[in-house]
Enzyme design. Structure first.
Site, PDB file in Angstrom:
ATOM      1  N   GLU A 154       0.791  -1.240   0.000  1.00  6.78           N
ATOM      2  CA  GLU A 154       0.000   0.000   0.000  1.00  6.78           C
ATOM      3  C   GLU A 154       0.824   1.292   0.000  1.00  6.78           C
ATOM      4  O   GLU A 154       0.549   2.202   0.778  1.00  6.78           O
ATOM      5  CB  GLU A 154      -0.944   0.002   1.212  1.00  6.78           C
ATOM      6  N   GLU A 259      -6.136 -10.629  -1.411  1.00  8.51           N
ATOM      7  CA  GLU A 259      -6.988 -10.420  -0.225  1.00  8.51           C
ATOM      8  C   GLU A 259      -8.453 -10.300  -0.637  1.00  8.51           C
ATOM      9  O   GLU A 259      -9.157  -9.373  -0.224  1.00  8.51           O
ATOM     10  CB  GLU A 259      -6.557  -9.135   0.517  1.00  8.51           C
TER      11      GLU A 259
END
Ligand code: XIL
Length: 387
Positions: A154, A259
């Site tokens: 991220e 995910e």
């Protein structure tokens, strides 16, 4: 003769019908997801909570052949204080996973702005040394067991910037990503190294990720894959995922969904409140709490109890989630040759980071009672008809 043939045909048809009915939707009986989707690997985020429940372990073993620790390999867990390492939980998870003969273990994650101990990024003269030592210690511990790592998680900005303004950019500058991958490759030259992020279907973020990885490849930085987290929902446009896959395929790196969960299939506190005439204006604390609740970070109930979903709401939620999974897997099918692994961010609806006291999601293919959901059967049907 004719009658005989008819009889045999009739008996066969009856048997087929019976076996279809017999199969039912028991998650421990239906065709393993990993067999349906092979050669794509099917993963799940698991952790200590999984090992405390026989059914969860059995569900994992039957349907999945890859695992990620949901939390316990993150820096705040493995090295909360500098030089003091805690590997108990991830060791147990890894032993369990590798005890399944066909399963592999992903590593998540080495460098992230969240769940990161402050000592790592508090001194700009020591930050690279500290980063290196953390990466070396963790990767050495799991060498030969964890085959790939989310090295940086991220780091791309959601707004107009290129990289997120985080403690990493502030302390180490823009080059921390290259350094993390170089250290990771030195620590374990056999490990596959991933850049992992959410929202990579968003056109701006997609392009930044493409440029980031392209630049790394051009500079000779050892990056082997892109992890698209895949925290999706029932209202989004799945053609954006298709477009990102097409773009990332140009880079020739591995692509994994790391995910996956599909949220938004149920009423949340905000819509409940609206229905009850209690909505608060935009920008108030209430709205922020609702946002957080929707993403699992807030457990207060603000005085509003969420009632159990009614059967009708559950059915509605189920059909939305099923439809979204159908759309997602239609895209996956189109790109199946370039997708290496699809990891769900959990096993079944009885546990997900998306669920809180104020919001019940049903983001997976198995429900809270270990039944295969309509979404499972939709994916199976789509896959059995693949051409
Ligand atoms: C989440 C876990 O599921 C939660 O239990 C924890 O409280 C916060 O982190 N992106 C990631 C994951 O890369 O590590 C996050 O996992 C979900 C978002």
């Amino acid at each position: 003769m004719k009658t005989g043939k008819l009889l045999i045909f009739g008996a066969a048809a009856l048997l087929t019908a019976c076996s279809a009915a017999y199969e039912g939707n028991d998650a421990f009986q239906v065709t393993p997801l990993k067999d349906i989707l092979a050669p794509i690997r099917v993963g799940a985020a698991i952790d200590n909570w999984t090992l405390q429940n026989e059914q969860n372990m059995e569900l994992f073993s039957r349907h999945f052949n890859s695992a990620t620790c949901e939390n316990s390999m993150k820096p705040i867990e493995t090295e909360r204080n500098e030089g003091e390492f805690t590997f108990d939980t991830p060791d147990k998870v890894t032993d369990f996973v590798l005890g399944n003969k066909d399963a592999v273990m992903r590593g998540h994650c080495l460098i992230w702005h969240s769940q990161c101990p402050s000592w790592l990024t508090e001194d700009s003269t020591l930050v690279f040394q500290r980063m290196k030592e953390h990466i070396f210690a963790v990767m050495n511990h799991y060498k030969g067991k964890v085959y790939c790592w989310d090295v940086v998680n991220e780091a791309i900005d959601d707004g107009p910037g290129f990289l997120r303004n985080s403690q990493w950019t502030r302390c180490a500058g823009q080059h921390f990503i290259d350094s993390a991958f170089v250290y990771a490759h030195q620590a374990d030259p056999d490990a596959l190294l991933f850049y992992n992020d959410y929202g990579l279907n968003n056109p701006q973020k997609r392009e930044k990720c493409y440029q980031l990885v392209k630049g790394m490849l051009e500079r000779g930085i050892p990056v082997h894959g892109i992890g698209m987290q895949g925290h999706y929902n029932v209202t989004m446009d799945y053609s954006t995922v298709d477009e990102s896959l097409t773009r990332f395929e140009e880079l020739g790196v591995l692509i994994q969904f790391t995910e996956l969960d599909i949220a938004g299939g149920g009423p949340d506190r905000r819509s409940m409140r609206r229905q009850m005439g209690q909505d608060r204006p935009n920008g108030t604390q209430g709205q922020q709490q609702d946002q957080m609740a929707a993403f699992g970070g807030y457990s207060g109930n603000g005085g509003l109890q969420m009632p159990e979903l009614t059967d009708e709401q559950k059915m509605h939620q189920d059909s939305l989630v099923t439809e979204a999974y159908r759309k997602f897997f239609t895209v996956v099918k189109k790109h199946r040759k370039s997708i290496h692994t699809i990891t769900f961010w959990g096993l079944s609806d009885n546990y997900s980071w998306l669920n809180s006291r104020s919001r019940q999601n049903a983001p997976f293919l198995f429900d809270g009672e270990y039944k295969a959901k309509n979404a499972y059967f939709a994916v199976r049907e789509l896959w059995n008809n693949r051409k």
